[in-house]
Design a protein around this motif. Structure first.
Motif, mmCIF file in Angstrom:
data_model
loop_
_atom_site.group_PDB
_atom_site.id
_atom_site.type_symbol
_atom_site.label_atom_id
_atom_site.label_comp_id
_atom_site.label_asym_id
_atom_site.label_seq_id
_atom_site.Cartn_x
_atom_site.Cartn_y
_atom_site.Cartn_z
ATOM 1 N N ARG A 126 -6.286 -0.215 -12.668
ATOM 2 C CA ARG A 126 -6.641 -0.908 -11.245
ATOM 3 C C ARG A 126 -5.362 -1.427 -10.242
ATOM 4 O O ARG A 126 -4.669 -2.063 -11.102
ATOM 5 C CB ARG A 126 -7.612 -2.167 -11.584
ATOM 6 C CG ARG A 126 -8.372 -2.340 -10.345
ATOM 7 C CD ARG A 126 -9.521 -3.586 -10.358
ATOM 8 N NE ARG A 126 -10.613 -2.888 -11.024
ATOM 9 C CZ ARG A 126 -11.900 -3.427 -11.179
ATOM 10 N NH1 ARG A 126 -11.775 -4.892 -10.830
ATOM 11 N NH2 ARG A 126 -12.577 -2.923 -11.876
ATOM 12 N N ARG A 127 -5.735 -1.162 -9.106
ATOM 13 C CA ARG A 127 -4.648 -1.638 -8.315
ATOM 14 C C ARG A 127 -4.769 -3.011 -7.880
ATOM 15 O O ARG A 127 -5.952 -3.554 -7.659
ATOM 16 C CB ARG A 127 -4.527 -0.685 -6.880
ATOM 17 C CG ARG A 127 -4.147 0.675 -7.092
ATOM 18 C CD ARG A 127 -4.639 1.653 -5.568
ATOM 19 N NE ARG A 127 -6.097 1.555 -5.584
ATOM 20 C CZ ARG A 127 -6.602 2.432 -4.589
ATOM 21 N NH1 ARG A 127 -6.067 2.952 -3.710
ATOM 22 N NH2 ARG A 127 -7.990 2.333 -4.551
ATOM 23 N N ALA A 162 3.339 -3.777 -11.385
ATOM 24 C CA ALA A 162 2.776 -2.537 -11.412
ATOM 25 C C ALA A 162 3.482 -1.304 -11.359
ATOM 26 O O ALA A 162 4.652 -1.429 -11.293
ATOM 27 C CB ALA A 162 1.778 -2.740 -9.924
ATOM 28 N N VAL A 163 2.795 -0.199 -11.823
ATOM 29 C CA VAL A 163 3.303 0.818 -12.035
ATOM 30 C C VAL A 163 4.263 1.304 -10.763
ATOM 31 O O VAL A 163 3.383 1.436 -9.531
ATOM 32 C CB VAL A 163 2.810 2.140 -12.571
ATOM 33 C CG1 VAL A 163 3.266 3.321 -12.764
ATOM 34 C CG2 VAL A 163 2.136 1.676 -13.752
ATOM 35 N N PRO A 164 5.392 1.433 -10.529
ATOM 36 C CA PRO A 164 6.066 1.845 -9.296
ATOM 37 C C PRO A 164 5.639 3.108 -8.605
ATOM 38 O O PRO A 164 5.243 3.969 -9.071
ATOM 39 C CB PRO A 164 7.619 1.927 -9.717
ATOM 40 C CG PRO A 164 7.767 1.142 -10.723
ATOM 41 C CD PRO A 164 6.422 1.430 -11.537
ATOM 42 N N ALA A 165 5.034 2.967 -7.230
ATOM 43 C CA ALA A 165 4.513 4.061 -6.455
ATOM 44 C C ALA A 165 5.280 4.413 -5.239
ATOM 45 O O ALA A 165 4.871 5.148 -4.621
ATOM 46 C CB ALA A 165 3.035 3.987 -6.636
ATOM 47 N N ALA A 166 6.132 3.460 -4.812
ATOM 48 C CA ALA A 166 6.882 3.632 -3.315
ATOM 49 C C ALA A 166 7.553 4.919 -3.413
ATOM 50 O O ALA A 166 7.243 5.648 -2.315
ATOM 51 C CB ALA A 166 7.355 2.340 -3.038
ATOM 52 N N VAL A 175 -4.448 8.151 8.538
ATOM 53 C CA VAL A 175 -4.232 8.514 7.249
ATOM 54 C C VAL A 175 -3.506 7.416 6.559
ATOM 55 O O VAL A 175 -2.522 6.888 7.205
ATOM 56 C CB VAL A 175 -3.540 9.877 6.972
ATOM 57 C CG1 VAL A 175 -3.513 10.179 5.330
ATOM 58 C CG2 VAL A 175 -4.549 11.035 7.659
ATOM 59 N N VAL A 176 -3.918 6.962 5.412
ATOM 60 C CA VAL A 176 -3.351 6.001 4.599
ATOM 61 C C VAL A 176 -2.371 6.582 3.701
ATOM 62 O O VAL A 176 -2.659 7.547 2.864
ATOM 63 C CB VAL A 176 -4.107 5.088 4.057
ATOM 64 C CG1 VAL A 176 -3.571 4.142 2.791
ATOM 65 C CG2 VAL A 176 -5.227 4.333 4.892
ATOM 66 N N MET A 177 -0.843 6.071 3.581
ATOM 67 C CA MET A 177 -0.187 6.470 2.511
ATOM 68 C C MET A 177 -0.300 5.499 1.389
ATOM 69 O O MET A 177 -0.100 4.409 1.508
ATOM 70 C CB MET A 177 1.336 6.301 2.966
ATOM 71 C CG MET A 177 1.778 7.669 4.102
ATOM 72 S SD MET A 177 3.329 7.196 4.512
ATOM 73 C CE MET A 177 4.201 7.141 2.994
ATOM 74 N N MET A 178 -1.056 5.893 0.312
ATOM 75 C CA MET A 178 -1.213 4.863 -0.710
ATOM 76 C C MET A 178 -0.070 4.887 -1.947
ATOM 77 O O MET A 178 0.020 5.903 -2.608
ATOM 78 C CB MET A 178 -2.380 5.375 -1.503
ATOM 79 C CG MET A 178 -3.149 4.244 -2.391
ATOM 80 S SD MET A 178 -2.515 3.593 -3.826
ATOM 81 C CE MET A 178 -2.436 4.898 -4.818
ATOM 82 N N GLY A 179 0.741 4.048 -1.729
ATOM 83 C CA GLY A 179 1.812 3.953 -2.558
ATOM 84 C C GLY A 179 1.909 2.402 -3.518
ATOM 85 O O GLY A 179 2.797 1.933 -3.715
ATOM 86 N N GLN A 180 0.572 2.203 -3.610
ATOM 87 C CA GLN A 180 0.454 0.948 -4.373
ATOM 88 C C GLN A 180 0.284 1.336 -5.914
ATOM 89 O O GLN A 180 -1.052 1.866 -6.215
ATOM 90 C CB GLN A 180 -0.654 -0.198 -3.975
ATOM 91 C CG GLN A 180 -0.887 -1.406 -4.740
ATOM 92 C CD GLN A 180 0.243 -2.178 -4.851
ATOM 93 O OE1 GLN A 180 0.925 -2.548 -4.105
ATOM 94 N NE2 GLN A 180 0.531 -2.137 -6.261
ATOM 95 N N GLY A 181 1.046 0.979 -6.805
ATOM 96 C CA GLY A 181 0.727 1.575 -8.327
ATOM 97 C C GLY A 181 -0.372 0.372 -8.930
ATOM 98 O O GLY A 181 -0.473 -0.522 -8.416
#
Length: 635
Positions: free
Chosen positions: A500-501, A117-121, A83-89
């Motif tokens: 868009r990422r 980019a919008v922070p997502a980590a 599974v991918v953890m998508m933490g790219q804003g």
């Protein structure tokens, strides 16, 4: 059976072995914290999350809370599903090509809030903990809070990074000077430094959940606080004021509270291929992850002797395969409609493999997967960029981004040549570059963890470096710069587009065998991440190396692609190598037409890895010795 012959006596440390749990990361404190969580009954996801927040504190020059991350994991309950953890804003609503070009920009700057980019980590780590962890958020964050409040010994490289941008901080980013030079001076290596503002942010996340409800409810409340609370408000307010960017201009940022509130991390299915009896799992085509998959598919058609990076024919073959995969990355990858099946099918891979000859290619050769057309990005050499804008950019296409130093701006671009190795100059008197700007590279962190139940994770946090943009008062961190990977061109493969990422370079790897995770690995290094990981995968799966052997072995990478980081230059036929490959190999590469740059004996690659044999439960781990910072721990 080993197909490669490993040099004698080059391993710097033993490969760790055990049956309880293993952790490896780019900083010994993070590895120690991760192992501490395992020892206290936490699982791999509790451990990785605790270590990730500690990395925000102890490696602030390599990552931060407002940066990005991607991860790959497999659970003991569903071991066959990576599974991918998508933490790219994604890009904020106001991040339009029209707005940026109206400011006179031709590229997205490499530093400053316009690149964010919008922070997502943070949200990604909290989502992992919520869905797959077992610990309370307060216990997970206690390590990071303690190091931020009570202090931790600052790394020499962190101090060097602060020194290199000291003038930028004092002249243009006073909030950063207040945070990182609180006594009006650069901290000395080993000196305890503190970040009480970030400790308070973490305490507020814990407090948002209160004492009611379930553990999952409390973490969900923390996620909501991150997206809609004080962090979002202070960030949006602060960046409304213009500040210095890497091109030398002063601009305001465009991120708003609404951008924060509308962003959310998520899980995605991994992209996979089969290679030599193993399943290789990567982040999808919106990242650079499939570079590794395409390169492995190309190389799978060659005999083992052509897959050894330590030989002339092996290094040549690997470099040429990487050039082809990277060209496809630069033209086709992104948050778009590229079908991975078209990229990796037998017919297309056969076409790409047939392009590899005996001599080095100096052309940029993207393909047409599924007949897909694409726009070739601007291919500007460092010399061409310097002739137009001034400065020394000889290494800019080969590593992580640069930021301005004493004078700032495109006219003072200077890069310490380390090929993305992480070596940084301690001050502007220590060979910062041809123009004395003191410009330095950012970089990335990495962590791998496996526990006794078989849970495994590989994650690559990055962005939000202390030199990314001005520190936000009251928060103790700054925004990231991932939007510099987009182009200000609607027809490009990765145009700057709200929502868009950006095509991130963050690219961890998970390897499975017979439906169970057996290896988690990764590295910092920007454009080099999948290149260095390719060497590790080949040495582990084909060469029969032990993890530490494979990590220590001489590394190389190509710079013959459009660099992902400002100023985005390329080097036709360029290869950066560690001298330890040997004179015979290097001379052979040059004779084949490769433009070889020697980086030193121990300059490239910052890999780490953990492994687990599902049949026996035996685990191993190794970590990068270069820079004396990365360590593995386990038993």
């Amino acid at each position: 059976m080993a197909a490669f012959v490993a040099p004698e006596g080059f391993t710097t440390r033993p490969t760790l072995e055990g049956t309880f749990g293993m952790s490896a990361s780019t900083h010994w404190i993070a590895s120690g914290v991760s192992q501490s969580v395992l020892e206290r009954g936490g699982n791999a996801f509790d451990a990785a999350t605790a270590a990730a927040f500690v990395l925000h504190v102890v490696e602030p020059h390599l990552n931060g809370p407002a940066g990005d991350m991607t991860g790959l994991f497999a659970t003991a309950e569903e071991p066959d599903r990576p599974v991918v953890m998508m933490g790219q804003g994604s890009a904020p609503a106001g991040a339009t090509i029209e707005h940026y070009t109206s400011l006179g920009l031709e590229l997205v700057p490499g530093a400053g809030a316009l690149a964010a980019a919008v922070p997502a980590a943070v949200d990604a780590w909290l989502l992992l903990l919520q869905e797959h962890g077992t610990w309370e958020l307060a216990d997970v964050l206690d390590f990071a809070i303690t190091y931020a409040e009570d202090g931790h010994p600052v790394l020499g490289r962190t101090a060097g990074q602060i020194a290199a941008v000291e003038d930028l901080f004092t002249e243009h980013w006073p909030t950063s000077a207040a945070l990182w030079m609180p006594e009006g001076r650069v901290p000395q290596p080993g000196e305890l430094i503190r970040n009480p503002e970030y400790a308070q942010v973490l305490r507020e996340l814990v407090g948002a959940g209160g004492a009611d409800g379930t553990r999952e409810d409390r973490i969900a409340a923390a996620r909501e606080e991150w997206r809609t609370g004080r962090v979002a408000r202070l960030t949006a307010e602060f960046i409304r004021t213009a500040h210095r960017h890497s091109d030398g201009g002063d601009y305001a940022g465009v991120m708003t509270e609404a951008d924060f509130a509308g962003s959310s991390a998520r899980f995605e299915d991994a992209a996979t291929i089969e290679f030599r009896g193993h399943t290789i799992a990567k982040v999808g085509v919106w990242s650079q992850g499939p570079v590794l998959l395409e390169a492995l598919r190309i190389l799978d058609g060659f005999d083992d002797e052509r897959l050894d990076p330590s030989t002339e024919i092996g290094a040549h073959t690997i470099i040429e395969a990487l050039k082809l995969a990277m060209a496809d990355r630069d033209v086709h990858f992104g948050d778009n409609d590229l079908d991975l099946a078209d990229l990796l099918n037998d017919e297309y891979i056969d076409e790409r493999r047939a392009l590899i000859g005996d001599s080095a290619s100096t052309e940029f050769r993207p393909g047409r997967p599924g007949g897909r057309e694409g726009r070739v990005p601007p291919l500007v050499t460092a010399e061409q960029f310097a002739a137009r804008f001034g400065g020394d950019t000889t290494a800019a296409g080969g590593g992580e981004p640069t930021v301005p130093g004493a004078s700032g701006g495109a006219s003072s671009v200077a890069t310490s040549f380390a090929g993305g190795s992480g070596h940084m100059f301690a001050n502007t008197d220590a060979e910062p570059g041809a123009d004395g700007s003191g410009a330095v590279r950012g970089d990335t962190c990495h962590i791998d963890v496996v526990d006794r139940w078989g849970n495994m994770i590989s994650a690559t946090p990055s962005g939000g470096w202390l030199q990314s943009s001005p520190a936000i008062p009251g928060l103790g961190f700054c925004l990231g710069t991932r939007l510099q990977m987009t182009w200000l061109d609607e027809g490009s493969g990765q145009p700057l587009t709200p929502g868009r990422r950006p095509r991130t370079t963050l690219s961890p790897t998970l390897v499975l065998k017979d439906g169970r995770p057996v290896i988690a690995l990764g590295t910092p290094g920007g454009d080099q991440q999948d290149q260095w990981q390719l060497l590790l995968v080949l040495r582990l799966l084909v060469g029969g190396y032990e993890p530490q052997q494979a990590i220590d072995a001489p590394a190389l990478h190509t710079t013959a692609m459009a660099g992902s980081f400002w100023p985005r230059t390329w080097t036709p036929g360029g290869v950066v190598v560690e001298d330890r490959l040997g004179e015979g190999v290097l001379a052979g590469l040059e004779a084949r037409g490769h433009v070889v740059t020697r980086a030193g004996d121990w300059a490239l690659g910052r890999l780490s890895a953990v492994t687990r044999d599902p049949a026996t439960g035996l685990m191993t781990a190794g970590a990068n010795p270069r820079g004396a910072q990365g360590y593995a721990a386990g038993r």
